[in-house]
Design an enzyme around this catalytic site. Structure first.
Site, PDB file in Angstrom:
ATOM      1  N   ASP A  34       0.885  -1.178   0.000  1.00 24.23           N
ATOM      2  CA  ASP A  34       0.000   0.000   0.000  1.00 24.23           C
ATOM      3  C   ASP A  34       0.911   1.212   0.000  1.00 24.23           C
ATOM      4  O   ASP A  34       2.135   1.083   0.169  1.00 24.23           O
ATOM      5  CB  ASP A  34      -0.906  -0.021   1.257  1.00 24.23           C
ATOM      6  CG  ASP A  34      -2.165   0.847   1.091  1.00 24.23           C
ATOM      7  OD1 ASP A  34      -2.036   2.063   0.848  1.00 24.23           O
ATOM      8  OD2 ASP A  34      -3.277   0.298   1.218  1.00 24.23           O
ATOM      9  N   ARG A  82     -16.677   4.925  -2.843  1.00 21.44           N
ATOM     10  CA  ARG A  82     -17.736   5.930  -3.049  1.00 21.44           C
ATOM     11  C   ARG A  82     -18.142   6.625  -1.758  1.00 21.44           C
ATOM     12  O   ARG A  82     -17.994   6.071  -0.671  1.00 21.44           O
ATOM     13  CB  ARG A  82     -18.997   5.241  -3.585  1.00 21.44           C
ATOM     14  CG  ARG A  82     -18.905   4.853  -5.007  1.00 21.44           C
ATOM     15  CD  ARG A  82     -20.281   4.575  -5.566  1.00 21.44           C
ATOM     16  NE  ARG A  82     -20.883   3.327  -5.101  1.00 21.44           N
ATOM     17  CZ  ARG A  82     -22.170   3.066  -5.200  1.00 21.44           C
ATOM     18  NH1 ARG A  82     -23.009   3.982  -5.687  1.00 21.44           N
ATOM     19  NH2 ARG A  82     -22.649   1.900  -4.793  1.00 21.44           N
ATOM     20  N   ARG A  88     -20.265   4.403  -9.173  1.00 22.25           N
ATOM     21  CA  ARG A  88     -18.938   3.779  -9.272  1.00 22.25           C
ATOM     22  C   ARG A  88     -18.118   4.435 -10.387  1.00 22.25           C
ATOM     23  O   ARG A  88     -16.913   4.580 -10.278  1.00 22.25           O
ATOM     24  CB  ARG A  88     -19.065   2.271  -9.505  1.00 22.25           C
ATOM     25  CG  ARG A  88     -19.618   1.523  -8.289  1.00 22.25           C
ATOM     26  CD  ARG A  88     -19.715   0.040  -8.591  1.00 22.25           C
ATOM     27  NE  ARG A  88     -20.359  -0.730  -7.522  1.00 22.25           N
ATOM     28  CZ  ARG A  88     -21.667  -0.813  -7.354  1.00 22.25           C
ATOM     29  NH1 ARG A  88     -22.490  -0.153  -8.135  1.00 22.25           N
ATOM     30  NH2 ARG A  88     -22.159  -1.561  -6.381  1.00 22.25           N
ATOM     31  N   ILE A 118     -10.612  -5.805  -7.690  1.00 21.14           N
ATOM     32  CA  ILE A 118     -11.741  -5.379  -6.855  1.00 21.14           C
ATOM     33  C   ILE A 118     -12.030  -3.890  -7.071  1.00 21.14           C
ATOM     34  O   ILE A 118     -13.176  -3.442  -7.008  1.00 21.14           O
ATOM     35  CB  ILE A 118     -11.422  -5.662  -5.368  1.00 21.14           C
ATOM     36  CG1 ILE A 118     -11.378  -7.178  -5.114  1.00 21.14           C
ATOM     37  CG2 ILE A 118     -12.436  -4.994  -4.440  1.00 21.14           C
ATOM     38  CD1 ILE A 118     -10.925  -7.571  -3.709  1.00 21.14           C
ATOM     39  N   ASP A 151     -21.756  -9.518  -5.310  1.00 20.68           N
ATOM     40  CA  ASP A 151     -23.127  -9.539  -5.836  1.00 20.68           C
ATOM     41  C   ASP A 151     -23.761 -10.920  -5.615  1.00 20.68           C
ATOM     42  O   ASP A 151     -24.948 -11.039  -5.314  1.00 20.68           O
ATOM     43  CB  ASP A 151     -23.126  -9.199  -7.338  1.00 20.68           C
ATOM     44  CG  ASP A 151     -22.452  -7.859  -7.597  1.00 20.68           C
ATOM     45  OD1 ASP A 151     -22.722  -6.915  -6.845  1.00 20.68           O
ATOM     46  OD2 ASP A 151     -21.638  -7.770  -8.539  1.00 20.68           O
ATOM     47  N   HIS A 180     -20.467  -5.253 -12.767  1.00 18.93           N
ATOM     48  CA  HIS A 180     -20.576  -4.899 -11.344  1.00 18.93           C
ATOM     49  C   HIS A 180     -20.898  -3.417 -11.158  1.00 18.93           C
ATOM     50  O   HIS A 180     -20.067  -2.646 -10.685  1.00 18.93           O
ATOM     51  CB  HIS A 180     -19.292  -5.276 -10.579  1.00 18.93           C
ATOM     52  CG  HIS A 180     -19.345  -4.872  -9.140  1.00 18.93           C
ATOM     53  ND1 HIS A 180     -20.200  -5.460  -8.225  1.00 18.93           N
ATOM     54  CD2 HIS A 180     -18.691  -3.906  -8.454  1.00 18.93           C
ATOM     55  CE1 HIS A 180     -20.055  -4.883  -7.049  1.00 18.93           C
ATOM     56  NE2 HIS A 180     -19.145  -3.924  -7.155  1.00 18.93           N
TER      57      HIS A 180
HETATM   58  N1  LIG Z   1     -15.631  -5.232  -6.558  1.00 24.60           N
HETATM   59  C1  LIG Z   1     -16.422  -4.984  -5.554  1.00 24.60           C
HETATM   60  O1  LIG Z   1     -17.434  -5.670  -5.364  1.00 24.60           O
HETATM   61  C2  LIG Z   1     -16.100  -3.904  -4.570  1.00 24.60           C
HETATM   62  C3  LIG Z   1     -16.731  -3.893  -3.319  1.00 24.60           C
HETATM   63  C4  LIG Z   1     -16.394  -2.887  -2.416  1.00 24.60           C
HETATM   64  C5  LIG Z   1     -15.467  -1.909  -2.766  1.00 24.60           C
HETATM   65  N2  LIG Z   1     -14.880  -1.962  -3.984  1.00 24.60           N
HETATM   66  C6  LIG Z   1     -13.868  -0.967  -4.373  1.00 24.60           C
HETATM   67  O2  LIG Z   1     -12.621  -1.283  -3.747  1.00 24.60           O
HETATM   68  C7  LIG Z   1     -11.821  -0.102  -3.648  1.00 24.60           C
HETATM   69  C8  LIG Z   1     -11.217   0.039  -2.252  1.00 24.60           C
HETATM   70  O3  LIG Z   1     -12.228   0.246  -1.302  1.00 24.60           O
HETATM   71  P1  LIG Z   1     -11.849   0.446   0.247  1.00 24.60           P
HETATM   72  O4  LIG Z   1     -13.121   0.622   0.965  1.00 24.60           O
HETATM   73  O5  LIG Z   1     -10.900  -0.593   0.680  1.00 24.60           O
HETATM   74  O6  LIG Z   1     -11.084   1.865   0.184  1.00 24.60           O
HETATM   75  P2  LIG Z   1     -10.022   2.463   1.245  1.00 24.60           P
HETATM   76  O7  LIG Z   1      -9.850   3.884   0.910  1.00 24.60           O
HETATM   77  O8  LIG Z   1     -10.430   2.087   2.621  1.00 24.60           O
HETATM   78  O9  LIG Z   1      -8.697   1.658   0.904  1.00 24.60           O
HETATM   79  C9  LIG Z   1      -8.040   1.804  -0.318  1.00 24.60           C
HETATM   80  C10 LIG Z   1      -6.570   1.620  -0.075  1.00 24.60           C
HETATM   81  O10 LIG Z   1      -5.913   1.754  -1.329  1.00 24.60           O
HETATM   82  C11 LIG Z   1      -4.678   2.377  -1.051  1.00 24.60           C
HETATM   83  N3  LIG Z   1      -4.089   2.950  -2.258  1.00 24.60           N
HETATM   84  C12 LIG Z   1      -4.385   4.100  -2.902  1.00 24.60           C
HETATM   85  N4  LIG Z   1      -3.576   4.278  -3.945  1.00 24.60           N
HETATM   86  C13 LIG Z   1      -2.739   3.218  -3.975  1.00 24.60           C
HETATM   87  C14 LIG Z   1      -1.680   2.812  -4.820  1.00 24.60           C
HETATM   88  N5  LIG Z   1      -1.300   3.549  -5.858  1.00 24.60           N
HETATM   89  N6  LIG Z   1      -1.048   1.672  -4.539  1.00 24.60           N
HETATM   90  C15 LIG Z   1      -1.418   0.906  -3.497  1.00 24.60           C
HETATM   91  N7  LIG Z   1      -2.407   1.221  -2.660  1.00 24.60           N
HETATM   92  C16 LIG Z   1      -3.070   2.358  -2.904  1.00 24.60           C
HETATM   93  C17 LIG Z   1      -5.009   3.444   0.004  1.00 24.60           C
HETATM   94  O11 LIG Z   1      -3.860   3.895   0.671  1.00 24.60           O
HETATM   95  C18 LIG Z   1      -5.973   2.656   0.881  1.00 24.60           C
HETATM   96  O12 LIG Z   1      -5.281   2.014   1.944  1.00 24.60           O
HETATM   97  C19 LIG Z   1     -12.746   1.042  -4.049  1.00 24.60           C
HETATM   98  O13 LIG Z   1     -12.486   1.402  -5.385  1.00 24.60           O
HETATM   99  C20 LIG Z   1     -14.133   0.452  -3.929  1.00 24.60           C
HETATM  100  O14 LIG Z   1     -15.069   1.091  -4.745  1.00 24.60           O
HETATM  101  C21 LIG Z   1     -15.177  -2.934  -4.886  1.00 24.60           C
HETATM  102  O1  LIG Z   2     -20.960   0.140  -3.857  1.00 26.90           O
HETATM  103  C1  LIG Z   2     -19.752   0.357  -3.953  1.00 26.90           C
HETATM  104  O2  LIG Z   2     -19.300   1.425  -4.384  1.00 26.90           O
HETATM  105  C2  LIG Z   2     -18.786  -0.676  -3.492  1.00 26.90           C
HETATM  106  C3  LIG Z   2     -18.990  -2.017  -4.101  1.00 26.90           C
HETATM  107  O3  LIG Z   2     -18.902  -1.992  -5.486  1.00 26.90           O
HETATM  108  C4  LIG Z   2     -20.257  -2.700  -3.648  1.00 26.90           C
HETATM  109  O4  LIG Z   2     -20.940  -3.300  -4.465  1.00 26.90           O
HETATM  110  O5  LIG Z   2     -20.530  -2.684  -2.429  1.00 26.90           O
END
Ligand SMILES: NC(=O)c1ccc[n+]([C@@H]2O[C@H](COP(=O)([O-])OP(=O)(O)OC[C@H]3O[C@@H](n4cnc5c(N)ncnc54)[C@H](O)[C@@H]3O)[C@@H](O)[C@H]2O)c1
Ligand SMILES: O=C(O)C[C@H](O)C(=O)O
Length: 334
Positions: A34, A82, A88, A118, A151, A180
Protein backbone atom coordinates in the site's frame (compact mmCIF):
# COMPACT_ATOMS: atom_id res chain seq x y z
CA UNK A 1 4.65 -22.68 -2.51
CA UNK A 2 1.84 -20.21 -3.14
CA UNK A 3 2.44 -16.49 -2.75
CA UNK A 4 -0.60 -14.22 -2.54
CA UNK A 5 -0.29 -10.45 -2.75
CA UNK A 6 -2.75 -7.72 -1.80
CA UNK A 7 -2.28 -4.30 -3.42
CA UNK A 8 -4.10 -1.71 -1.29
CA UNK A 9 -3.61 -3.88 1.78
CA UNK A 10 -3.92 -1.13 4.41
CA UNK A 11 -7.41 -0.08 3.32
CA UNK A 12 -10.94 -0.85 4.46
CA UNK A 13 -11.08 -3.97 2.29
CA UNK A 14 -7.35 -4.67 2.24
CA UNK A 15 -6.95 -5.28 5.98
CA UNK A 16 -9.79 -7.76 6.57
CA UNK A 17 -9.01 -9.41 3.23
CA UNK A 18 -5.39 -9.86 4.28
CA UNK A 19 -6.63 -11.30 7.59
CA UNK A 20 -8.78 -13.88 5.81
CA UNK A 21 -5.96 -14.77 3.39
CA UNK A 22 -3.60 -15.21 6.35
CA UNK A 23 -5.94 -17.94 7.61
CA UNK A 24 -6.13 -19.69 4.22
CA UNK A 25 -4.14 -22.94 4.42
CA UNK A 26 -3.50 -22.84 0.65
CA UNK A 27 -1.32 -19.74 1.03
CA UNK A 28 2.33 -20.00 2.12
CA UNK A 29 3.40 -16.38 1.67
CA UNK A 30 1.34 -13.21 1.89
CA UNK A 31 2.75 -9.96 0.51
CA UNK A 32 1.05 -6.69 1.48
CA UNK A 33 1.51 -3.45 -0.45
CA UNK A 34 0.00 0.00 0.00
CA UNK A 35 1.17 3.59 -0.08
CA UNK A 36 0.75 3.70 3.73
CA UNK A 37 0.77 1.51 6.86
CA UNK A 38 1.60 -1.93 5.45
CA UNK A 39 4.53 -2.59 7.84
CA UNK A 40 2.10 -2.25 10.75
CA UNK A 41 -0.60 -4.38 9.17
CA UNK A 42 1.98 -7.05 8.31
CA UNK A 43 3.49 -7.04 11.82
CA UNK A 44 0.03 -7.41 13.34
CA UNK A 45 -1.04 -10.26 11.04
CA UNK A 46 2.30 -12.02 11.39
CA UNK A 47 1.46 -12.90 15.03
CA UNK A 48 -1.49 -15.05 13.96
CA UNK A 49 -0.66 -18.72 14.38
CA UNK A 50 -1.16 -19.85 10.78
CA UNK A 51 1.61 -20.91 8.37
CA UNK A 52 1.54 -18.02 5.86
CA UNK A 53 4.60 -15.78 6.15
CA UNK A 54 3.55 -12.12 5.97
CA UNK A 55 5.61 -9.18 4.71
CA UNK A 56 4.59 -5.56 4.19
CA UNK A 57 5.95 -3.15 1.56
CA UNK A 58 5.67 0.56 0.79
CA UNK A 59 6.60 2.37 -2.44
CA UNK A 60 10.22 3.29 -1.47
CA UNK A 61 13.01 0.82 -2.30
CA UNK A 62 11.07 -0.67 -5.22
CA UNK A 63 8.37 -1.93 -2.83
CA UNK A 64 5.95 -2.81 -5.60
CA UNK A 65 8.57 -4.85 -7.42
CA UNK A 66 9.60 -6.57 -4.21
CA UNK A 67 6.08 -7.53 -3.16
CA UNK A 68 5.25 -8.84 -6.64
CA UNK A 69 8.36 -10.97 -6.99
CA UNK A 70 7.24 -14.63 -7.26
CA UNK A 71 3.56 -13.70 -6.79
CA UNK A 72 1.11 -16.38 -7.89
CA UNK A 73 -2.11 -14.48 -7.19
CA UNK A 74 -2.54 -10.72 -6.86
CA UNK A 75 -5.71 -9.17 -5.45
CA UNK A 76 -6.26 -5.44 -6.05
CA UNK A 77 -8.52 -3.48 -3.69
CA UNK A 78 -6.45 -0.26 -4.08
CA UNK A 79 -8.32 2.93 -4.82
CA UNK A 80 -10.94 5.32 -3.50
CA UNK A 81 -14.40 4.17 -2.44
CA UNK A 82 -17.74 5.93 -3.05
CA UNK A 83 -19.44 8.50 -0.88
CA UNK A 84 -23.24 9.01 -0.89
CA UNK A 85 -24.45 10.46 -4.19
CA UNK A 86 -21.58 9.03 -6.23
CA UNK A 87 -21.74 6.28 -8.84
CA UNK A 88 -18.94 3.78 -9.27
CA UNK A 89 -18.11 5.49 -12.57
CA UNK A 90 -17.37 8.69 -10.61
CA UNK A 91 -14.37 6.80 -9.15
CA UNK A 92 -12.84 6.25 -12.59
CA UNK A 93 -10.90 9.50 -12.63
CA UNK A 94 -8.75 8.49 -9.64
CA UNK A 95 -8.88 4.71 -9.69
CA UNK A 96 -8.08 4.26 -13.40
CA UNK A 97 -4.59 5.69 -12.92
CA UNK A 98 -3.99 3.70 -9.71
CA UNK A 99 -5.01 0.43 -11.39
CA UNK A 100 -2.99 1.25 -14.53
CA UNK A 101 0.18 1.79 -12.49
CA UNK A 102 -0.29 -1.33 -10.38
CA UNK A 103 -1.05 -3.38 -13.52
CA UNK A 104 2.17 -2.07 -15.06
CA UNK A 105 4.06 -3.36 -12.03
CA UNK A 106 2.39 -6.77 -12.30
CA UNK A 107 3.07 -6.97 -16.06
CA UNK A 108 6.75 -6.25 -15.40
CA UNK A 109 7.33 -8.45 -12.35
CA UNK A 110 4.60 -11.13 -12.14
CA UNK A 111 3.06 -11.43 -15.62
CA UNK A 112 1.93 -15.01 -14.98
CA UNK A 113 0.10 -14.25 -11.73
CA UNK A 114 -3.68 -14.55 -11.49
CA UNK A 115 -4.98 -11.01 -11.13
CA UNK A 116 -8.21 -10.38 -9.20
CA UNK A 117 -9.52 -6.83 -9.58
CA UNK A 118 -11.74 -5.38 -6.85
CA UNK A 119 -11.11 -1.64 -7.45
CA UNK A 120 -14.12 0.14 -8.92
CA UNK A 121 -15.49 0.67 -11.47
CA UNK A 122 -14.74 -3.03 -12.10
CA UNK A 123 -16.49 -2.93 -15.52
CA UNK A 124 -13.71 -0.53 -16.64
CA UNK A 125 -10.74 -1.39 -14.39
CA UNK A 126 -10.56 -4.98 -15.68
CA UNK A 127 -10.19 -3.77 -19.30
CA UNK A 128 -7.53 -1.34 -18.03
CA UNK A 129 -5.46 -4.21 -16.61
CA UNK A 130 -5.90 -6.19 -19.85
CA UNK A 131 -4.83 -3.27 -22.05
CA UNK A 132 -1.73 -2.65 -19.90
CA UNK A 133 -0.82 -6.34 -20.17
CA UNK A 134 -1.38 -6.25 -23.95
CA UNK A 135 0.96 -3.27 -24.25
CA UNK A 136 3.61 -5.30 -22.41
CA UNK A 137 2.90 -8.36 -24.59
CA UNK A 138 1.95 -10.54 -21.60
CA UNK A 139 -1.87 -10.66 -21.63
CA UNK A 140 -3.37 -14.06 -20.86
CA UNK A 141 -7.17 -13.64 -20.69
CA UNK A 142 -7.46 -16.85 -18.67
CA UNK A 143 -5.66 -15.26 -15.71
CA UNK A 144 -7.55 -11.97 -15.24
CA UNK A 145 -10.73 -11.70 -13.16
CA UNK A 146 -13.05 -8.93 -12.06
CA UNK A 147 -14.33 -9.85 -8.60
CA UNK A 148 -18.15 -9.82 -8.72
CA UNK A 149 -18.53 -12.27 -5.83
CA UNK A 150 -20.09 -9.68 -3.54
CA UNK A 151 -23.13 -9.54 -5.84
CA UNK A 152 -23.40 -13.32 -5.60
CA UNK A 153 -23.01 -13.22 -1.80
CA UNK A 154 -25.70 -10.54 -1.55
CA UNK A 155 -28.05 -12.53 -3.79
CA UNK A 156 -27.62 -15.62 -1.57
CA UNK A 157 -28.28 -13.60 1.56
CA UNK A 158 -31.28 -11.64 0.25
CA UNK A 159 -32.91 -14.72 -1.30
CA UNK A 160 -32.53 -16.66 1.94
CA UNK A 161 -34.08 -13.69 3.77
CA UNK A 162 -37.05 -13.87 1.38
CA UNK A 163 -37.27 -17.60 2.09
CA UNK A 164 -37.37 -16.73 5.78
CA UNK A 165 -34.32 -18.79 6.73
CA UNK A 166 -30.87 -17.15 6.89
CA UNK A 167 -29.31 -20.52 7.66
CA UNK A 168 -29.90 -21.33 3.97
CA UNK A 169 -27.66 -18.49 2.82
CA UNK A 170 -24.52 -20.61 2.55
CA UNK A 171 -26.27 -23.10 0.28
CA UNK A 172 -28.40 -20.72 -1.81
CA UNK A 173 -26.59 -20.07 -5.09
CA UNK A 174 -27.87 -17.53 -7.59
CA UNK A 175 -25.92 -16.81 -10.78
CA UNK A 176 -25.38 -13.05 -11.03
CA UNK A 177 -24.14 -12.10 -14.49
CA UNK A 178 -23.26 -9.02 -16.55
CA UNK A 179 -21.00 -6.60 -14.69
CA UNK A 180 -20.58 -4.90 -11.34
CA UNK A 181 -22.61 -1.70 -11.19
CA UNK A 182 -26.31 -0.89 -11.06
CA UNK A 183 -28.25 -2.23 -14.01
CA UNK A 184 -25.25 -4.20 -15.30
CA UNK A 185 -25.70 -6.50 -12.28
CA UNK A 186 -28.17 -9.14 -13.48
CA UNK A 187 -29.34 -11.74 -10.96
CA UNK A 188 -30.77 -14.85 -12.64
CA UNK A 189 -33.27 -15.71 -9.93
CA UNK A 190 -34.93 -18.30 -12.20
CA UNK A 191 -31.67 -20.30 -11.89
CA UNK A 192 -31.45 -20.02 -8.11
CA UNK A 193 -30.67 -23.30 -6.39
CA UNK A 194 -33.62 -22.45 -4.10
CA UNK A 195 -36.66 -21.18 -6.04
CA UNK A 196 -38.62 -18.18 -4.79
CA UNK A 197 -41.91 -19.03 -3.04
CA UNK A 198 -44.64 -19.89 -5.53
CA UNK A 199 -46.85 -16.92 -6.31
CA UNK A 200 -44.05 -14.49 -5.32
CA UNK A 201 -45.57 -11.09 -6.17
CA UNK A 202 -44.20 -8.99 -9.03
CA UNK A 203 -43.54 -5.96 -6.81
CA UNK A 204 -41.58 -8.15 -4.39
CA UNK A 205 -39.60 -9.65 -7.29
CA UNK A 206 -38.78 -6.16 -8.59
CA UNK A 207 -37.69 -5.04 -5.11
CA UNK A 208 -35.46 -8.09 -4.70
CA UNK A 209 -33.77 -7.50 -8.07
CA UNK A 210 -33.27 -3.83 -7.21
CA UNK A 211 -31.82 -4.69 -3.80
CA UNK A 212 -29.23 -7.02 -5.36
CA UNK A 213 -28.38 -4.50 -8.10
CA UNK A 214 -28.07 -1.60 -5.67
CA UNK A 215 -26.86 -3.43 -2.55
CA UNK A 216 -23.68 -1.35 -2.68
CA UNK A 217 -25.72 1.86 -2.31
CA UNK A 218 -27.38 0.46 0.82
CA UNK A 219 -23.96 0.19 2.50
CA UNK A 220 -22.67 3.53 1.15
CA UNK A 221 -25.77 5.23 2.57
CA UNK A 222 -25.50 3.50 5.95
CA UNK A 223 -21.78 4.36 6.24
CA UNK A 224 -22.77 7.97 5.59
CA UNK A 225 -19.56 9.28 4.03
CA UNK A 226 -17.19 6.78 5.66
CA UNK A 227 -16.86 4.61 2.55
CA UNK A 228 -18.50 1.57 1.00
CA UNK A 229 -18.67 -2.16 1.67
CA UNK A 230 -15.40 -3.40 3.15
CA UNK A 231 -16.10 -6.38 5.42
CA UNK A 232 -18.57 -8.17 3.15
CA UNK A 233 -16.20 -7.41 0.25
CA UNK A 234 -13.24 -8.87 2.11
CA UNK A 235 -15.31 -12.01 2.75
CA UNK A 236 -16.33 -12.18 -0.92
CA UNK A 237 -12.78 -11.51 -2.17
CA UNK A 238 -11.33 -14.20 0.09
CA UNK A 239 -14.00 -16.67 -1.09
CA UNK A 240 -13.17 -16.01 -4.74
CA UNK A 241 -9.39 -16.12 -4.18
CA UNK A 242 -9.86 -19.43 -2.41
CA UNK A 243 -11.77 -20.83 -5.40
CA UNK A 244 -8.99 -19.77 -7.78
CA UNK A 245 -6.39 -21.44 -5.53
CA UNK A 246 -8.43 -24.64 -5.09
CA UNK A 247 -8.63 -24.93 -8.88
CA UNK A 248 -4.89 -24.25 -9.19
CA UNK A 249 -4.26 -27.09 -6.73
CA UNK A 250 -6.17 -29.44 -9.04
CA UNK A 251 -9.70 -29.49 -7.59
CA UNK A 252 -12.12 -30.23 -10.44
CA UNK A 253 -15.43 -28.52 -11.16
CA UNK A 254 -14.71 -25.25 -9.31
CA UNK A 255 -17.08 -22.62 -10.71
CA UNK A 256 -17.98 -19.03 -9.92
CA UNK A 257 -19.49 -16.03 -11.64
CA UNK A 258 -16.69 -13.57 -12.46
CA UNK A 259 -16.11 -10.72 -14.93
CA UNK A 260 -13.65 -11.95 -17.53
CA UNK A 261 -12.36 -11.26 -21.01
CA UNK A 262 -14.41 -13.39 -23.38
CA UNK A 263 -11.18 -14.06 -25.30
CA UNK A 264 -10.49 -16.60 -22.52
CA UNK A 265 -12.98 -19.02 -24.10
CA UNK A 266 -13.89 -18.35 -27.76
CA UNK A 267 -16.53 -21.12 -27.79
CA UNK A 268 -18.27 -19.73 -24.70
CA UNK A 269 -17.93 -16.22 -26.16
CA UNK A 270 -19.70 -17.29 -29.36
CA UNK A 271 -22.62 -18.76 -27.42
CA UNK A 272 -22.87 -15.64 -25.24
CA UNK A 273 -22.78 -13.38 -28.30
CA UNK A 274 -25.85 -15.15 -29.69
CA UNK A 275 -27.66 -14.81 -26.37
CA UNK A 276 -26.72 -11.17 -25.80
CA UNK A 277 -27.43 -10.15 -29.41
CA UNK A 278 -24.07 -8.43 -29.67
CA UNK A 279 -20.40 -8.97 -29.05
CA UNK A 280 -18.89 -7.74 -25.78
CA UNK A 281 -15.22 -8.03 -24.88
CA UNK A 282 -15.93 -8.61 -21.19
CA UNK A 283 -18.84 -10.17 -19.33
CA UNK A 284 -19.48 -11.80 -16.00
CA UNK A 285 -20.89 -15.28 -16.34
CA UNK A 286 -20.35 -18.57 -14.55
CA UNK A 287 -16.74 -19.52 -15.17
CA UNK A 288 -15.18 -22.93 -14.64
CA UNK A 289 -11.71 -22.59 -13.12
CA UNK A 290 -8.68 -24.82 -13.54
CA UNK A 291 -4.93 -24.86 -12.87
CA UNK A 292 -4.35 -22.25 -15.63
CA UNK A 293 -7.34 -20.06 -14.75
CA UNK A 294 -10.44 -19.89 -16.95
CA UNK A 295 -11.39 -23.28 -18.40
CA UNK A 296 -14.83 -22.41 -19.77
CA UNK A 297 -17.31 -19.54 -19.71
CA UNK A 298 -20.92 -20.69 -19.47
CA UNK A 299 -23.64 -19.22 -21.63
CA UNK A 300 -26.67 -17.82 -19.79
CA UNK A 301 -28.84 -20.81 -20.70
CA UNK A 302 -32.56 -20.70 -20.16
CA UNK A 303 -33.72 -17.37 -18.71
CA UNK A 304 -37.11 -15.71 -18.27
CA UNK A 305 -38.50 -12.81 -20.26
CA UNK A 306 -37.95 -10.52 -17.27
CA UNK A 307 -34.32 -11.57 -17.14
CA UNK A 308 -34.02 -10.95 -20.90
CA UNK A 309 -35.18 -7.39 -20.23
CA UNK A 310 -32.55 -6.97 -17.50
CA UNK A 311 -29.84 -8.25 -19.87
CA UNK A 312 -31.01 -5.82 -22.58
CA UNK A 313 -30.60 -2.94 -20.14
CA UNK A 314 -27.15 -4.13 -19.01
CA UNK A 315 -25.46 -4.62 -22.39
CA UNK A 316 -25.21 -1.00 -23.67
CA UNK A 317 -23.94 0.28 -20.31
CA UNK A 318 -21.39 -2.51 -20.09
CA UNK A 319 -20.22 -1.78 -23.61
CA UNK A 320 -19.67 1.91 -22.73
CA UNK A 321 -17.85 1.02 -19.49
CA UNK A 322 -15.55 -1.38 -21.33
CA UNK A 323 -14.76 1.22 -23.99
CA UNK A 324 -13.96 3.80 -21.29
CA UNK A 325 -11.32 1.49 -19.80
CA UNK A 326 -9.84 0.51 -23.16
CA UNK A 327 -9.62 4.12 -24.39
CA UNK A 328 -7.97 5.25 -21.15
CA UNK A 329 -4.98 2.99 -21.80
CA UNK A 330 -5.05 3.81 -25.53
CA UNK A 331 -4.40 7.42 -24.60
CA UNK A 332 -2.03 6.69 -21.65
CA UNK A 333 1.73 6.81 -21.97
CA UNK A 334 3.02 3.63 -20.34
N1 LIG B 1 -15.63 -5.23 -6.56
C1 LIG B 1 -16.42 -4.98 -5.55
O1 LIG B 1 -17.43 -5.67 -5.36
C2 LIG B 1 -16.10 -3.90 -4.57
C3 LIG B 1 -16.73 -3.89 -3.32
C4 LIG B 1 -16.39 -2.89 -2.42
C5 LIG B 1 -15.47 -1.91 -2.77
N2 LIG B 1 -14.88 -1.96 -3.98
C6 LIG B 1 -13.87 -0.97 -4.37
O2 LIG B 1 -12.62 -1.28 -3.75
C7 LIG B 1 -11.82 -0.10 -3.65
C8 LIG B 1 -11.22 0.04 -2.25
O3 LIG B 1 -12.23 0.25 -1.30
P1 LIG B 1 -11.85 0.45 0.25
O4 LIG B 1 -13.12 0.62 0.96
O5 LIG B 1 -10.90 -0.59 0.68
O6 LIG B 1 -11.08 1.87 0.18
P2 LIG B 1 -10.02 2.46 1.24
O7 LIG B 1 -9.85 3.88 0.91
O8 LIG B 1 -10.43 2.09 2.62
O9 LIG B 1 -8.70 1.66 0.90
C9 LIG B 1 -8.04 1.80 -0.32
C10 LIG B 1 -6.57 1.62 -0.07
O10 LIG B 1 -5.91 1.75 -1.33
C11 LIG B 1 -4.68 2.38 -1.05
N3 LIG B 1 -4.09 2.95 -2.26
C12 LIG B 1 -4.38 4.10 -2.90
N4 LIG B 1 -3.58 4.28 -3.94
C13 LIG B 1 -2.74 3.22 -3.97
C14 LIG B 1 -1.68 2.81 -4.82
N5 LIG B 1 -1.30 3.55 -5.86
N6 LIG B 1 -1.05 1.67 -4.54
C15 LIG B 1 -1.42 0.91 -3.50
N7 LIG B 1 -2.41 1.22 -2.66
C16 LIG B 1 -3.07 2.36 -2.90
C17 LIG B 1 -5.01 3.44 0.00
O11 LIG B 1 -3.86 3.90 0.67
C18 LIG B 1 -5.97 2.66 0.88
O12 LIG B 1 -5.28 2.01 1.94
C19 LIG B 1 -12.75 1.04 -4.05
O13 LIG B 1 -12.49 1.40 -5.39
C20 LIG B 1 -14.13 0.45 -3.93
O14 LIG B 1 -15.07 1.09 -4.75
C21 LIG B 1 -15.18 -2.93 -4.89
O1 LIG C 1 -20.96 0.14 -3.86
C1 LIG C 1 -19.75 0.36 -3.95
O2 LIG C 1 -19.30 1.42 -4.38
C2 LIG C 1 -18.79 -0.68 -3.49
C3 LIG C 1 -18.99 -2.02 -4.10
O3 LIG C 1 -18.90 -1.99 -5.49
C4 LIG C 1 -20.26 -2.70 -3.65
O4 LIG C 1 -20.94 -3.30 -4.46
O5 LIG C 1 -20.53 -2.68 -2.43
Amino acid sequence: MVKAVVLGAAGGIGQPLALLLKTNPLIDELGLYDIVNTPGVAADLSHIATPAKVEGFLPPNDGLKQVLTNADIVVIPAGVPRKPGMTRDDLFKINAGIVRDLATGIAQTAPKAFVLVISNPVNSTVPIVAEVFKKHGVFDPKRLFGVTTLDVVRASTFVSEVLGDLSLSKSVTVPVVGGHSGVTIVPLLSQSSHPLPSGFAQDKYDALIKRIQFGGDEVVKAKDGAGSATLSMAYAGAEFASKVLRAVKGEKGVKAPTYVSLAADPKGAEALKKELGQELEYFSSIVELGPEGVVAISPLGSITEQEQTLIKAAVPELSTNIQTGVSFIGSSKL
